[in-house]
Design an enzyme around this catalytic site. Structure first.
Site, PDB file in Angstrom:
ATOM      1  N   GLY A 181       0.834  -1.200   0.000  1.00  0.00           N
ATOM      2  CA  GLY A 181       0.000   0.000   0.000  1.00  0.00           C
ATOM      3  C   GLY A 181       0.861   1.239   0.000  1.00  0.00           C
ATOM      4  N   HIS A 199       7.516   3.071  15.790  1.00  0.00           N
ATOM      5  CA  HIS A 199       7.215   1.662  15.490  1.00  0.00           C
ATOM      6  C   HIS A 199       7.592   0.772  16.671  1.00  0.00           C
ATOM      7  CE1 HIS A 199       6.228   1.028  11.088  1.00  0.00           C
ATOM      8  NE2 HIS A 199       6.361   2.345  11.159  1.00  0.00           N
TER       9      HIS A 199
END
Length: 176
Positions: A9, A50
């Site tokens: 994506g 993250h």
């Protein structure tokens, strides 16, 4: 049983969160294999975000190029991401000076390493970007890298058991 899942994506489409959620649904203690080379402070902050999102149940491995060095047999492993992994082969920092192999050399090395790594009996969840969806760059090096990334994404998608396209945080199954 070996399984390969590809999640692709655009930037900030929810790819990593989807991969992490999927991994946690499949294993109590998944592996997170980060391919990033820290280029600057802004990128270091992205990596930190993250890392903070993942809890202590994750085994974290940092490996810029040679994923097959790591035995992940029997595990669920998130590889984040193919784009940065391709960058590490496209701009080779192993020598004292920067070298840029041809697109064909980098692609061959990536395919060989991918095949070697995924020969293990594990569940692999690869994250990648669709960088070629945004138009053609005026920069020749960027065009070459976009070609490399696109061809590697196609290679992984062909080998994958599942392919998921993330669109605005929504997973769209492309291959199952």
């Amino acid at each position: 049983m070996r399984k390969i899942i590809l999640i692709t994506g655009g930037q900030r489409s929810g790819k990593s969160v989807q991969a992490e959620t999927m991994a946690l649904s499949l294993a109590k203690e998944p592996v997170y294999l980060a391919t990033a080379h820290i280029w600057d402070e802004e990128f270091r902050n992205r990596v930190h975000i993250h890392q903070q999102r993942r809890g202590p149940q994750w085994t974290n491995i940092e490996e810029e190029k040679y994923l097959s060095r790591h035995d992940v047999g029997g595990r669920v492993v998130v590889i984040d991401c193919i784009t940065l992994w391709c960058t590490n082969f496209f701009f080779d920092r192993t020598a004292h000076e920067w070298e840029q192999p041809t697109v064909e050399e980098a692609l061959t090395a990536l395919k060989q390493e991918f095949d070697k790594f995924t020969s293990q009996d594990a569940t692999f969840i690869f994250v990648t970007n669709e960088i070629g969806s945004g138009g053609v760059s005026e920069n020749a090096i960027q065009r070459k890298f976009t070609d490399l990334e696109g061809w590697m994404n196609q290679y992984v998608a062909q080998k994958a058991d599942e392919v998921i396209l993330m669109v605005s945080g929504i997973p769209v199954v492309i291959k199952s």
